[in-house]
Design a protein around this motif. Sequence first.
Motif, PDB file in Angstrom:
ATOM      1  N   ASN A 186       9.235   9.930   0.893  1.00 42.37           N
ATOM      2  CA  ASN A 186       9.001   9.749   2.338  1.00 42.37           C
ATOM      3  C   ASN A 186       7.507   9.714   2.672  1.00 42.37           C
ATOM      4  OD1 ASN A 186      11.842  11.786   2.683  1.00 42.37           O
ATOM      5  ND2 ASN A 186      11.798   9.647   3.295  1.00 42.37           N
ATOM      6  N   ARG A 187       6.754   8.979   1.876  1.00 40.79           N
ATOM      7  CA  ARG A 187       5.315   8.876   2.121  1.00 40.79           C
ATOM      8  C   ARG A 187       5.029   8.007   3.346  1.00 40.79           C
ATOM      9  NH1 ARG A 187       2.104   6.853  -2.769  1.00 40.79           N
ATOM     10  NH2 ARG A 187       3.913   5.522  -3.128  1.00 40.79           N
ATOM     11  N   LEU A 188       4.004   8.394   4.097  1.00 43.42           N
ATOM     12  CA  LEU A 188       3.604   7.658   5.293  1.00 43.42           C
ATOM     13  C   LEU A 188       2.353   6.829   5.001  1.00 43.42           C
ATOM     14  CD1 LEU A 188       3.737   7.098   8.386  1.00 43.42           C
ATOM     15  CD2 LEU A 188       2.318   9.162   8.693  1.00 43.42           C
ATOM     16  N   PHE A 189       2.455   5.512   5.284  1.00 41.62           N
ATOM     17  CA  PHE A 189       1.313   4.602   5.154  1.00 41.62           C
ATOM     18  C   PHE A 189       0.934   4.113   6.546  1.00 41.62           C
ATOM     19  CE2 PHE A 189       3.283   4.536   1.045  1.00 41.62           C
ATOM     20  CZ  PHE A 189       2.256   4.328   0.132  1.00 41.62           C
ATOM     21  N   THR A 190      -0.301   4.322   6.959  1.00 43.62           N
ATOM     22  CA  THR A 190      -0.738   3.899   8.293  1.00 43.62           C
ATOM     23  C   THR A 190      -2.071   3.165   8.222  1.00 43.62           C
ATOM     24  OG1 THR A 190      -1.920   5.972   8.738  1.00 43.62           O
ATOM     25  CG2 THR A 190       0.408   5.871   9.380  1.00 43.62           C
ATOM     26  N   LYS A 191      -2.319   2.385   9.276  1.00 46.19           N
ATOM     27  CA  LYS A 191      -3.574   1.634   9.350  1.00 46.19           C
ATOM     28  C   LYS A 191      -3.880   1.318  10.808  1.00 46.19           C
ATOM     29  CE  LYS A 191      -6.926  -0.669   7.211  1.00 46.19           C
ATOM     30  NZ  LYS A 191      -7.909  -0.005   6.322  1.00 46.19           N
ATOM     31  N   THR A 192      -5.130   1.450  11.206  1.00 48.04           N
ATOM     32  CA  THR A 192      -5.560   1.013  12.530  1.00 48.04           C
ATOM     33  C   THR A 192      -5.964  -0.454  12.427  1.00 48.04           C
ATOM     34  OG1 THR A 192      -6.322   3.242  13.110  1.00 48.04           O
ATOM     35  CG2 THR A 192      -7.170   1.404  14.425  1.00 48.04           C
ATOM     36  N   LEU A 193      -5.333  -1.283  13.246  1.00 47.91           N
ATOM     37  CA  LEU A 193      -5.497  -2.733  13.140  1.00 47.91           C
ATOM     38  C   LEU A 193      -6.233  -3.292  14.354  1.00 47.91           C
ATOM     39  CD1 LEU A 193      -1.795  -3.494  12.086  1.00 47.91           C
ATOM     40  CD2 LEU A 193      -3.749  -3.101  10.570  1.00 47.91           C
ATOM     41  N   TYR A 194      -7.033  -4.314  14.105  1.00 46.73           N
ATOM     42  CA  TYR A 194      -7.791  -4.974  15.163  1.00 46.73           C
ATOM     43  C   TYR A 194      -7.419  -6.453  15.211  1.00 46.73           C
ATOM     44  CZ  TYR A 194     -10.439  -0.642  14.820  1.00 46.73           C
ATOM     45  OH  TYR A 194     -10.787   0.684  14.792  1.00 46.73           O
ATOM     46  N   LYS A 195      -7.910  -7.141  16.206  1.00 46.18           N
ATOM     47  CA  LYS A 195      -7.595  -8.558  16.397  1.00 46.18           C
ATOM     48  C   LYS A 195      -7.804  -9.341  15.096  1.00 46.18           C
ATOM     49  CE  LYS A 195      -8.736 -12.568  19.275  1.00 46.18           C
ATOM     50  NZ  LYS A 195      -9.542 -13.062  20.423  1.00 46.18           N
ATOM     51  N   GLY A 196      -6.759 -10.080  14.685  1.00 42.93           N
ATOM     52  CA  GLY A 196      -6.826 -10.867  13.464  1.00 42.93           C
ATOM     53  C   GLY A 196      -6.322 -10.144  12.229  1.00 42.93           C
ATOM     54  N   ASP A 197      -6.069  -8.838  12.341  1.00 45.90           N
ATOM     55  CA  ASP A 197      -5.584  -8.076  11.191  1.00 45.90           C
ATOM     56  C   ASP A 197      -4.082  -8.297  10.980  1.00 45.90           C
ATOM     57  OD1 ASP A 197      -8.048  -7.054  10.656  1.00 45.90           O
ATOM     58  OD2 ASP A 197      -7.682  -5.081  11.537  1.00 45.90           O
ATOM     59  N   VAL A 198      -3.673  -8.125   9.722  1.00 42.61           N
ATOM     60  CA  VAL A 198      -2.268  -8.297   9.328  1.00 42.61           C
ATOM     61  C   VAL A 198      -1.810  -7.047   8.582  1.00 42.61           C
ATOM     62  CG1 VAL A 198      -0.684  -9.620   7.864  1.00 42.61           C
ATOM     63  CG2 VAL A 198      -2.455 -10.809   9.169  1.00 42.61           C
ATOM     64  N   PHE A 199      -0.570  -6.615   8.850  1.00 45.97           N
ATOM     65  CA  PHE A 199      -0.002  -5.457   8.166  1.00 45.97           C
ATOM     66  C   PHE A 199       1.461  -5.759   7.849  1.00 45.97           C
ATOM     67  CE2 PHE A 199       1.433  -0.958   7.853  1.00 45.97           C
ATOM     68  CZ  PHE A 199       0.471  -0.483   6.964  1.00 45.97           C
ATOM     69  N   ILE A 200       1.920  -5.318   6.675  1.00 45.50           N
ATOM     70  CA  ILE A 200       3.292  -5.605   6.247  1.00 45.50           C
ATOM     71  C   ILE A 200       4.147  -4.346   6.301  1.00 45.50           C
ATOM     72  CG2 ILE A 200       4.757  -6.295   4.290  1.00 45.50           C
ATOM     73  CD1 ILE A 200       2.516  -8.112   3.378  1.00 45.50           C
ATOM     74  N   PHE A 201       5.368  -4.490   6.856  1.00 45.35           N
ATOM     75  CA  PHE A 201       6.377  -3.438   6.804  1.00 45.35           C
ATOM     76  C   PHE A 201       7.435  -3.877   5.793  1.00 45.35           C
ATOM     77  CE2 PHE A 201       5.092  -3.312  11.450  1.00 45.35           C
ATOM     78  CZ  PHE A 201       4.243  -2.223  11.300  1.00 45.35           C
ATOM     79  N   PRO A 202       7.540  -3.180   4.655  1.00 41.38           N
ATOM     80  CA  PRO A 202       8.490  -3.588   3.622  1.00 41.38           C
ATOM     81  C   PRO A 202       9.937  -3.594   4.105  1.00 41.38           C
ATOM     82  CG  PRO A 202       6.871  -2.074   2.718  1.00 41.38           C
ATOM     83  CD  PRO A 202       6.678  -2.072   4.203  1.00 41.38           C
ATOM     84  N   PHE A 203      10.739  -4.349   3.420  1.00 38.51           N
ATOM     85  CA  PHE A 203      12.150  -4.594   3.734  1.00 38.51           C
ATOM     86  C   PHE A 203      12.904  -3.298   4.049  1.00 38.51           C
ATOM     87  CE2 PHE A 203      16.485  -5.823   3.225  1.00 38.51           C
ATOM     88  CZ  PHE A 203      16.561  -7.206   3.303  1.00 38.51           C
ATOM     89  N   GLY A 204      13.431  -3.193   5.267  1.00 39.11           N
ATOM     90  CA  GLY A 204      14.344  -2.122   5.630  1.00 39.11           C
ATOM     91  C   GLY A 204      13.736  -0.758   5.855  1.00 39.11           C
ATOM     92  N   LEU A 205      12.407  -0.582   5.697  1.00 36.96           N
ATOM     93  CA  LEU A 205      11.818   0.748   5.832  1.00 36.96           C
ATOM     94  C   LEU A 205      11.502   1.090   7.290  1.00 36.96           C
ATOM     95  CD1 LEU A 205       9.368   1.029   2.786  1.00 36.96           C
ATOM     96  CD2 LEU A 205      11.759   1.751   2.979  1.00 36.96           C
TER      97      LEU A 205
END
Length: 235
Positions: free
Chosen positions: A155-174
């Motif tokens: 149950n590890r938590l991955f976080t990121k602060t994103l700005y205009k133009g940034d991309v972040f992926i949420f894996p399948f079903g999580l």
Amino acid sequence: MKQKSISLAIKSVLGYLVKKMKVIVYLLVAILALTSSIVSAYDPSPLQDFCVAANETNGLFVNGKLCKDPKLVKAEDFYKHTEPVKPNNPLGVALTQVSVEQLPGLNTMGVSLVRIDYAAKGINPPHTHPRATEILYVLEGVIYAGFVTSAEDGNRLFTKTLYKGDVFIFPFGLLHFNMNVGTTPAASLAIFSSQNPGTTNIPDAVFKSNPQLSTDILAKAFQVDNKVIDELRKN
């Protein structure tokens, strides 16, 4: 006697080989069955250029939708315009969906998207998409996004602060979330690897199921008093 011994030896070897072949065949069948189940978990690949979803009562039924006669398909079937939407709810978030229901040309294409407009401090609460991976693209503002891995991964938590133009992926079903941490409105696009990703909002699933989950069950699960669960339900 010598010939008989040779014959018995040959039979023994052949019997052994037959048993081995059976094992190999069983393994192949198992692998094919597993591969089939994995493939069927994803949107099927189209076998034609397109299958524009139609509302007609008869036609070719593909992937849950009737296909429009290809000769009647036009550019508008593949086009949709979206506008920013001002959030008007306690969460401070507005979702503009672009799936096969809003854009018929998406049928069988295996993709869809949602535009997310956030008020200041607006949040798209913890939720899952049981049938898709998601890519979040920030259009405006500052977005805090993250996901939680499965129990097998701790149950590890991955976080990121994103700005205009940034991309972040949420894996399948999580389990994942995204929130506007800025003081001005923000917007993002969520792109899915399915034309029908499905959504399970965790607060709604836990506290607004139909029929309701037992208060005793939730109180025990969260290790709180029953009154706390009742109060959460009211909100």
